[in-house]
Scaffold this motif. Sequence first.
Motif, PDB file in Angstrom:
ATOM      1  N   GLN A   2       0.838  -1.194   0.000  1.00  0.00           N
ATOM      2  CA  GLN A   2       0.000   0.000   0.000  1.00  0.00           C
ATOM      3  C   GLN A   2       0.880   1.253   0.000  1.00  0.00           C
ATOM      4  OE1 GLN A   2      -2.565   0.227   3.384  1.00  0.00           O
ATOM      5  NE2 GLN A   2      -4.060   1.476   2.314  1.00  0.00           N
ATOM      6  N   PRO A   3       0.538   2.275  -0.818  1.00  0.00           N
ATOM      7  CA  PRO A   3       1.360   3.491  -0.837  1.00  0.00           C
ATOM      8  C   PRO A   3       1.293   4.217   0.507  1.00  0.00           C
ATOM      9  CG  PRO A   3      -0.628   3.798  -2.120  1.00  0.00           C
ATOM     10  CD  PRO A   3      -0.599   2.352  -1.715  1.00  0.00           C
ATOM     11  N   VAL A   4       2.379   4.867   0.837  1.00  0.00           N
ATOM     12  CA  VAL A   4       2.468   5.596   2.098  1.00  0.00           C
ATOM     13  C   VAL A   4       2.358   7.088   1.812  1.00  0.00           C
ATOM     14  CG1 VAL A   4       3.961   6.131   4.052  1.00  0.00           C
ATOM     15  CG2 VAL A   4       3.879   3.810   3.155  1.00  0.00           C
ATOM     16  N   ASN A   5       1.528   7.762   2.571  1.00  0.00           N
ATOM     17  CA  ASN A   5       1.364   9.207   2.457  1.00  0.00           C
ATOM     18  C   ASN A   5       2.148   9.884   3.570  1.00  0.00           C
ATOM     19  OD1 ASN A   5      -0.617   9.247   0.274  1.00  0.00           O
ATOM     20  ND2 ASN A   5      -1.915   8.206   1.745  1.00  0.00           N
ATOM     21  N   GLU A   6       2.839  10.961   3.218  1.00  0.00           N
ATOM     22  CA  GLU A   6       3.624  11.709   4.192  1.00  0.00           C
ATOM     23  C   GLU A   6       2.889  12.994   4.548  1.00  0.00           C
ATOM     24  OE1 GLU A   6       7.834  12.019   3.162  1.00  0.00           O
ATOM     25  OE2 GLU A   6       7.380  10.628   1.531  1.00  0.00           O
ATOM     26  N   TYR A   7       2.799  13.278   5.845  1.00  0.00           N
ATOM     27  CA  TYR A   7       2.085  14.454   6.327  1.00  0.00           C
ATOM     28  C   TYR A   7       2.942  15.244   7.301  1.00  0.00           C
ATOM     29  CZ  TYR A   7      -2.111  12.084   4.650  1.00  0.00           C
ATOM     30  OH  TYR A   7      -3.044  11.464   3.874  1.00  0.00           O
ATOM     31  N   LEU A   8       2.680  16.531   7.366  1.00  0.00           N
ATOM     32  CA  LEU A   8       3.198  17.389   8.411  1.00  0.00           C
ATOM     33  C   LEU A   8       2.007  17.745   9.291  1.00  0.00           C
ATOM     34  CD1 LEU A   8       5.401  19.136   9.717  1.00  0.00           C
ATOM     35  CD2 LEU A   8       4.705  20.962   8.139  1.00  0.00           C
ATOM     36  N   VAL A   9       2.122  17.458  10.581  1.00  0.00           N
ATOM     37  CA  VAL A   9       1.051  17.736  11.532  1.00  0.00           C
ATOM     38  C   VAL A   9       1.605  18.690  12.582  1.00  0.00           C
ATOM     39  CG1 VAL A   9      -0.560  16.768  13.200  1.00  0.00           C
ATOM     40  CG2 VAL A   9       0.089  15.428  11.202  1.00  0.00           C
ATOM     41  N   CYS A  10       0.950  19.835  12.744  1.00  0.00           N
ATOM     42  CA  CYS A  10       1.307  20.812  13.772  1.00  0.00           C
ATOM     43  C   CYS A  10       0.043  21.161  14.543  1.00  0.00           C
ATOM     44  CB  CYS A  10       1.887  22.076  13.158  1.00  0.00           C
ATOM     45  SG  CYS A  10       3.348  21.800  12.169  1.00  0.00           S
ATOM     46  N   TYR A  11       0.198  21.417  15.821  1.00  0.00           N
ATOM     47  CA  TYR A  11      -0.977  21.750  16.613  1.00  0.00           C
ATOM     48  C   TYR A  11      -0.680  22.836  17.626  1.00  0.00           C
ATOM     49  CZ  TYR A  11       1.175  18.570  19.988  1.00  0.00           C
ATOM     50  OH  TYR A  11       2.049  17.948  20.848  1.00  0.00           O
ATOM     51  N   ASP A  12      -1.737  23.482  18.076  1.00  0.00           N
ATOM     52  CA  ASP A  12      -1.704  24.447  19.171  1.00  0.00           C
ATOM     53  C   ASP A  12      -2.892  24.076  20.062  1.00  0.00           C
ATOM     54  OD1 ASP A  12      -1.359  26.568  20.875  1.00  0.00           O
ATOM     55  OD2 ASP A  12      -2.177  28.054  19.497  1.00  0.00           O
ATOM     56  N   ILE A  13      -2.608  23.325  21.112  1.00  0.00           N
ATOM     57  CA  ILE A  13      -3.651  22.836  22.024  1.00  0.00           C
ATOM     58  C   ILE A  13      -3.470  23.533  23.362  1.00  0.00           C
ATOM     59  CG2 ILE A  13      -4.615  20.812  23.189  1.00  0.00           C
ATOM     60  CD1 ILE A  13      -3.569  19.119  20.861  1.00  0.00           C
ATOM     61  N   HIS A  14      -4.501  24.176  23.851  1.00  0.00           N
ATOM     62  CA  HIS A  14      -4.415  24.955  25.075  1.00  0.00           C
ATOM     63  C   HIS A  14      -4.419  24.100  26.343  1.00  0.00           C
ATOM     64  CE1 HIS A  14      -5.606  27.965  22.098  1.00  0.00           C
ATOM     65  NE2 HIS A  14      -4.988  28.825  22.875  1.00  0.00           N
ATOM     66  N   PHE A  38       5.099  17.399  13.767  1.00  0.00           N
ATOM     67  CA  PHE A  38       5.401  15.991  13.530  1.00  0.00           C
ATOM     68  C   PHE A  38       5.396  15.695  12.040  1.00  0.00           C
ATOM     69  CE2 PHE A  38       3.707  16.315  17.712  1.00  0.00           C
ATOM     70  CZ  PHE A  38       4.371  15.368  18.458  1.00  0.00           C
ATOM     71  N   GLU A  39       6.365  14.939  11.596  1.00  0.00           N
ATOM     72  CA  GLU A  39       6.392  14.417  10.241  1.00  0.00           C
ATOM     73  C   GLU A  39       5.984  12.954  10.348  1.00  0.00           C
ATOM     74  OE1 GLU A  39       9.499  14.081   6.507  1.00  0.00           O
ATOM     75  OE2 GLU A  39      10.196  14.818   8.435  1.00  0.00           O
ATOM     76  N   ILE A  40       4.863  12.586   9.729  1.00  0.00           N
ATOM     77  CA  ILE A  40       4.366  11.216   9.871  1.00  0.00           C
ATOM     78  C   ILE A  40       4.149  10.581   8.504  1.00  0.00           C
ATOM     79  CG2 ILE A  40       3.315  11.615  12.122  1.00  0.00           C
ATOM     80  CD1 ILE A  40       0.638  11.822  10.782  1.00  0.00           C
ATOM     81  N   TRP A  41       4.288   9.274   8.457  1.00  0.00           N
ATOM     82  CA  TRP A  41       4.061   8.474   7.251  1.00  0.00           C
ATOM     83  C   TRP A  41       2.974   7.469   7.557  1.00  0.00           C
ATOM     84  CZ3 TRP A  41       9.644   8.316   8.502  1.00  0.00           C
ATOM     85  CH2 TRP A  41      10.322   9.368   7.882  1.00  0.00           C
ATOM     86  N   LEU A  42       1.885   7.531   6.788  1.00  0.00           N
ATOM     87  CA  LEU A  42       0.736   6.668   7.035  1.00  0.00           C
ATOM     88  C   LEU A  42       0.239   6.026   5.753  1.00  0.00           C
ATOM     89  CD1 LEU A  42      -1.431   8.922   9.351  1.00  0.00           C
ATOM     90  CD2 LEU A  42      -0.027   6.991  10.037  1.00  0.00           C
ATOM     91  N   PRO A  43      -0.199   4.773   5.839  1.00  0.00           N
ATOM     92  CA  PRO A  43      -0.824   4.131   4.676  1.00  0.00           C
ATOM     93  C   PRO A  43      -2.318   4.465   4.608  1.00  0.00           C
ATOM     94  CG  PRO A  43      -0.563   2.538   6.410  1.00  0.00           C
ATOM     95  CD  PRO A  43       0.028   3.836   6.920  1.00  0.00           C
ATOM     96  N   CYS A  44      -2.671   5.723   4.863  1.00  0.00           N
ATOM     97  CA  CYS A  44      -4.080   6.119   4.819  1.00  0.00           C
ATOM     98  C   CYS A  44      -4.175   7.561   4.353  1.00  0.00           C
ATOM     99  CB  CYS A  44      -4.743   5.954   6.184  1.00  0.00           C
ATOM    100  SG  CYS A  44      -4.145   7.102   7.439  1.00  0.00           S
ATOM    101  N   GLN A  45      -5.368   8.015   4.102  1.00  0.00           N
ATOM    102  CA  GLN A  45      -5.626   9.389   3.704  1.00  0.00           C
ATOM    103  C   GLN A  45      -5.902  10.230   4.945  1.00  0.00           C
ATOM    104  OE1 GLN A  45      -5.315  10.548   0.589  1.00  0.00           O
ATOM    105  NE2 GLN A  45      -4.678   8.505  -0.021  1.00  0.00           N
ATOM    106  N   GLN A  46      -5.845  11.548   4.784  1.00  0.00           N
ATOM    107  CA  GLN A  46      -6.086  12.430   5.918  1.00  0.00           C
ATOM    108  C   GLN A  46      -7.505  12.305   6.458  1.00  0.00           C
ATOM    109  OE1 GLN A  46      -5.132  16.184   4.164  1.00  0.00           O
ATOM    110  NE2 GLN A  46      -7.260  16.691   3.802  1.00  0.00           N
ATOM    111  N   GLU A  47      -8.433  11.855   5.627  1.00  0.00           N
ATOM    112  CA  GLU A  47      -9.802  11.669   6.096  1.00  0.00           C
ATOM    113  C   GLU A  47      -9.861  10.601   7.193  1.00  0.00           C
ATOM    114  OE1 GLU A  47      -8.994  11.555   2.794  1.00  0.00           O
ATOM    115  OE2 GLU A  47      -9.755  13.506   2.206  1.00  0.00           O
ATOM    116  N   GLN A  48      -8.905   9.686   7.214  1.00  0.00           N
ATOM    117  CA  GLN A  48      -8.848   8.672   8.257  1.00  0.00           C
ATOM    118  C   GLN A  48      -8.061   9.150   9.470  1.00  0.00           C
ATOM    119  OE1 GLN A  48      -7.181   5.857   5.486  1.00  0.00           O
ATOM    120  NE2 GLN A  48      -8.981   4.540   5.682  1.00  0.00           N
TER     121      GLN A  48
END
Length: 92
Positions: A2-14, A38-48
């Motif tokens: 399965q192809p892997v998708n790479e994402y950048l995830v940043c948050y500001d949680i109070h 965070f730089e993450i690699w997932l075998p899923c789409q952002q909707e998941q």
Amino acid sequence: MQPVNEYLVCYDIHNPRARRRACKFLRQLSPGYQKSGFEIWLPCQQEQLLPALEPFFADQDRLLLTRFSHHQPDWQLGTSNRIANRNLLIWN
């Protein structure tokens, strides 16, 4: 495979407790991170991925989720020297 998708995830949680839980969750998915980025690699789409992150966020919190594209050039911000490996995220 399965192809892997790479994402950048940043948050500001109070809320400190929610922030720790989100950080712990994302550390399991990330080979590298820096504070709330965070730089993450997932075998899923952002909707998941979004429903898995939703419990950590309140109305006043913010999330940045962007997918990396290897079809566009990388940008480097800051003062460090340019690195030969073009598949590396530089975060200063």
